[in-house]
Scaffold this motif. Structure first.
Motif, short mmCIF file in Angstrom:
data_model
loop_
_atom_site.label_atom_id
_atom_site.label_comp_id
_atom_site.label_asym_id
_atom_site.label_seq_id
_atom_site.Cartn_x
_atom_site.Cartn_y
_atom_site.Cartn_z
N LEU A 6 7.28 -23.41 -27.67
CA LEU A 6 6.65 -24.19 -28.73
C LEU A 6 6.61 -23.35 -30.00
O LEU A 6 5.95 -22.31 -30.05
CB LEU A 6 5.24 -24.61 -28.31
N LEU A 7 7.34 -23.78 -31.02
CA LEU A 7 7.48 -22.97 -32.23
C LEU A 7 6.29 -23.10 -33.17
O LEU A 7 5.95 -22.14 -33.88
CB LEU A 7 8.77 -23.37 -32.96
N GLN A 8 5.66 -24.24 -33.23
CA GLN A 8 4.57 -24.48 -34.18
C GLN A 8 3.31 -24.88 -33.41
O GLN A 8 3.27 -25.94 -32.80
CB GLN A 8 4.96 -25.57 -35.17
N PRO A 9 2.27 -24.05 -33.44
CA PRO A 9 1.05 -24.36 -32.68
C PRO A 9 0.35 -25.60 -33.24
O PRO A 9 0.29 -25.80 -34.45
CB PRO A 9 0.17 -23.12 -32.88
N PRO A 10 -0.22 -26.43 -32.38
CA PRO A 10 -1.04 -27.56 -32.84
C PRO A 10 -2.32 -27.03 -33.51
O PRO A 10 -2.77 -25.91 -33.24
CB PRO A 10 -1.36 -28.32 -31.56
N ILE A 11 -2.88 -27.86 -34.38
CA ILE A 11 -4.13 -27.51 -35.04
C ILE A 11 -5.25 -28.29 -34.37
O ILE A 11 -5.17 -29.52 -34.22
CB ILE A 11 -4.07 -27.84 -36.54
N VAL A 12 -6.33 -27.57 -33.94
CA VAL A 12 -7.42 -28.20 -33.21
C VAL A 12 -8.76 -27.81 -33.84
O VAL A 12 -8.85 -26.84 -34.60
CB VAL A 12 -7.40 -27.80 -31.71
N TYR A 13 -9.77 -28.59 -33.53
CA TYR A 13 -11.14 -28.19 -33.90
C TYR A 13 -12.00 -28.26 -32.65
O TYR A 13 -11.67 -28.93 -31.67
CB TYR A 13 -11.69 -29.10 -35.02
N GLU A 14 -13.12 -27.55 -32.67
CA GLU A 14 -13.94 -27.40 -31.48
C GLU A 14 -15.35 -27.93 -31.75
O GLU A 14 -15.91 -27.71 -32.83
CB GLU A 14 -14.01 -25.92 -31.09
N ASN A 15 -15.89 -28.64 -30.77
CA ASN A 15 -17.29 -29.05 -30.80
C ASN A 15 -17.84 -28.94 -29.38
O ASN A 15 -17.16 -28.42 -28.48
CB ASN A 15 -17.46 -30.45 -31.39
N ASP A 16 -19.02 -29.48 -29.18
CA ASP A 16 -19.66 -29.33 -27.87
C ASP A 16 -18.87 -30.01 -26.75
O ASP A 16 -18.99 -29.62 -25.57
CB ASP A 16 -21.08 -29.92 -27.92
N ALA A 17 -18.06 -31.01 -27.10
CA ALA A 17 -17.29 -31.74 -26.08
C ALA A 17 -15.98 -31.04 -25.72
O ALA A 17 -15.30 -31.45 -24.78
CB ALA A 17 -17.03 -33.16 -26.55
N GLY A 18 -15.58 -30.03 -26.47
CA GLY A 18 -14.36 -29.30 -26.17
C GLY A 18 -13.45 -29.17 -27.38
O GLY A 18 -13.88 -29.29 -28.54
N LEU A 19 -12.15 -28.93 -27.12
CA LEU A 19 -11.15 -28.77 -28.17
C LEU A 19 -10.44 -30.11 -28.41
O LEU A 19 -9.92 -30.73 -27.47
CB LEU A 19 -10.13 -27.70 -27.78
N PHE A 20 -10.38 -30.52 -29.67
CA PHE A 20 -9.75 -31.80 -30.04
C PHE A 20 -8.54 -31.52 -30.94
O PHE A 20 -8.65 -30.78 -31.93
CB PHE A 20 -10.75 -32.71 -30.77
N VAL A 21 -7.39 -32.12 -30.59
CA VAL A 21 -6.17 -31.94 -31.38
C VAL A 21 -6.25 -32.81 -32.62
O VAL A 21 -6.40 -34.05 -32.52
CB VAL A 21 -4.92 -32.30 -30.56
N LYS A 22 -6.17 -32.16 -33.79
CA LYS A 22 -6.16 -32.92 -35.04
C LYS A 22 -4.73 -33.13 -35.53
O LYS A 22 -4.38 -34.17 -36.03
CB LYS A 22 -6.97 -32.17 -36.10
N VAL A 23 -3.90 -32.11 -35.36
CA VAL A 23 -2.50 -32.17 -35.77
C VAL A 23 -1.65 -31.59 -34.64
O VAL A 23 -1.87 -30.43 -34.24
CB VAL A 23 -2.25 -31.37 -37.08
#
Length: 565
Positions: free
Chosen positions: A43-60
């Motif tokens: 995988l050449l380009q890592p996904p962008i994620v954000y974190e909250n109490d429910a876990g990691l969510f993929v934004k991009v």
């Protein structure tokens, strides 16, 4: 982007943001390509994620995450950042929309670079989620004339069919055509003209009756068309002479006892023996099969036919014919076409003739001959139906200062217009008769004839004529004329159809008629004294028997297409 952390995680624990703008899944082939790429290079380009109490969510990067899971990656790297409601929607949209696919030329260059690094075509195809055949086709760009390829690299690409023709031509031929048709700076190339100039007739291996051993004996080498369907034999050759010679040799060697080699006519029909009747069922022991080689494609065509049984005398023996024997009187039959049908053909022919006079190439010698034909026509003194003064108006453009113009183009154009006013194939008193047909045949007016595959025209055919037309199209006769006509119309479909009677070429009877010496009269004999002063007893159009009434047509289903009530 601030407060960003690179973290390695199991892609299966990632969750997906409900605000992702991509709601419709990508094409399966595109996903397969990405999966193959991840398996080969990661995988050449890592996904962008954000974190909250429910876990990691993929934004991009949702698609990259899912394809990484499909590629069986245990972990992937992700960029963890803070959630930003103001910018995240724009980032997600731009990630999906602001992308430009690689051009065909760049893809080819990438493939060539991989090949130089010892990647096999199989490995390249697997890594790029392409077929090996696609890779081979793209590598054909290496056979394109370099200056032409540079022009393509700027975004002016030919269609796939045009690129196919270009790539299969020799580099010398490409260079010659490119030199003649190279576009000016900033302009696009006329790829259709370039491809047409490089197009060569291909004779297909699937049309060959001869074996590969015979091909080698005739010095014929097959090429593989990489652009053809993958599961078919796509071999071909441009060696017309060798292909046709091999076909002819095979045909002569394998000709059956009841077979006969004939020529193919100008309109793609075999030239069968006189009086031969085509048959569309399985031929019997006494039937024959005609074979012909299509000179344009090299295909061998077959046509079963039957010759009429010999006439027998009262003793049951074949009747002998003698030159001084009385000619038997044929049984009276209804003509193949109604007067309305001939009127329609007359209009069709006249329109086609006038289009050919306006558009088709006509050299000066031919033009002079056409003028002679025009003014020898039976409607000349001149009875054209044109308004009074028409011909005087036509002469105006070629008179300059009281003298005949010397401008060849003006003379040619005026001559064409004059011919179009004089020559007509319409039925009636102003018909030009056979000279108009000769003129149309000379300049290729057949090409301008409209399709006659309409119910209105087919209703004008007699039952035998309709069944003959159907037989020529492979349609068996039905019990009812209406059903036969419907079947013929269905067979014609949207394809153009010209009835044989409408062609401009003269038949044997017409040729004999127009070449026989004209009748002369004594000084004491007035040709109009014994007939109508307007020429009612004069020569009638050869296709309309004198005294024929419209009422003779269309009143019985057994005769014409207009069924009885």
């Amino acid at each position: 982007m601030t407060n960003m952390e690179l973290r390695e995680v199991d892609p299966r624990i990632l969750k997906f943001d409900s605000d992702n703008p991509r709601r419709i899944a990508a094409d399966e082939c595109e996903d397969a390509q990405l999966i193959a790429s991840i398996r080969i290079v990661g995988l050449l380009q890592p996904p962008i994620v954000y974190e909250n109490d429910a876990g990691l969510f993929v934004k991009v990067g949702k698609r990259r995450t899912l394809c990484s899971i499909a590629a069986d990656l245990a972990t992937i790297k992700v960029l963890v950042t803070e959630k930003d409601d103001d910018l995240d929607a724009m980032r997600a949209y731009m990630e999906n929309a602001v992308r430009a696919p690689m051009s065909l030329i760049d893809t080819w260059r990438a493939i060539e670079a991989l090949a130089k690094n010892n990647w096999t075509e199989q490995a390249i195809a697997h890594g790029l989620a392409m077929t090996v055949r696609d890779v081979k086709c793209l590598r054909l760009l290496g056979q394109v004339h370099p200056p032409m390829l540079d022009h393509m690299g700027h975004g002016d690409m030919p269609k796939e069919s045009e690129l196919k023709v270009i790539a299969l031509a020799s580099l010398d031929d490409q260079a010659s055509v490119w030199k003649a048709k190279k576009p000016k700076k900033g302009q696009q190339a006329f790829w259709n003209q370039i491809a047409a100039a490089l197009q060569k007739t291909k004779f297909l291996a699937t049309d060959a009756r001869f074996s590969d051993e015979d091909a080698r004996a005739f010095g014929l080498a097959w090429q593989d068309d990489l652009f053809g369907p993958a599961d078919e034999d796509n071999r071909f050759t441009n060696d017309r002479e060798a292909f046709l010679a091999a076909q002819q040799a095979w045909l002569e060697k394998n000709l059956p006892k009841n077979g006969m080699i004939v020529e193919m006519g100008d309109y793609g029909q075999m030239k069968l023996p006189p009086k031969a009747e085509r048959i569309w069922t399985k031929p019997g022991k006494k039937d024959f099969i005609a074979f012909a080689i299509d000179q344009s494609s090299g295909r061998i065509h077959e046509q079963p036919y039957r010759m009429p049984a010999p006439v027998k005398n009262q003793n049951g023996k074949k009747a002998e014919t003698h030159a001084d024997d009385a000619t038997p009187i044929p049984a009276k039959t209804k003509p193949d076409l109604t007067s309305k049908g001939w009127d329609m053909i007359g209009d069709f022919r006249t329109e086609a003739l006038h289009k050919a006079l306006a558009e088709n190439p006509i050299d000066d010698t031919q033009l002079i001959g056409l003028l002679v034909l025009a003014f020898s026509a039976q409607n000349v003194d001149v009875k054209t139906g044109q308004p009074y003064g028409t011909f005087k108006t036509l002469v105006g453009p070629i008179i300059q200062g009281g003298h005949l113009t010397q401008d060849p183009e003006t003379l040619r154009q005026t001559a064409r217009t004059m011919l179009a006013h004089v020559l007509t194939c319409k039925t009636g008193w102003n018909s030009s008769g056979l000279p108009a047909q000769l003129a149309g045949d000379a300049i290729g007016a057949d090409a301008h004839l409209p399709s006659m595959g309409s119910e209105d025209f087919l209703k004008c055919l007699s039952r035998p004529a309709l069944e003959k037309a159907g037989s020529d199209l492979g349609v068996l006769p039905r019990d009812r004329v209406k059903d036969t006509r419907t079947a013929v119309l269905g067979q014609i479909g949207e394809a153009p159809y010209i009835h044989p009677l409408a062609h401009f070429a003269l038949n044997d009877e017409q040729i004999a008629k127009i070449t026989r010496p004209a009748e002369t009269y004594d000084d004491e004999t007035d040709p109009e004294a014994e007939g109508d002063v307007n020429g009612a007893d004069a020569e009638m159009p050869e296709h309309e028997p004198a005294g024929m009434e419209d009422d003779a047509f269309g009143h019985a289903e057994d005769d014409y297409g207009e069924e009885a009530a």
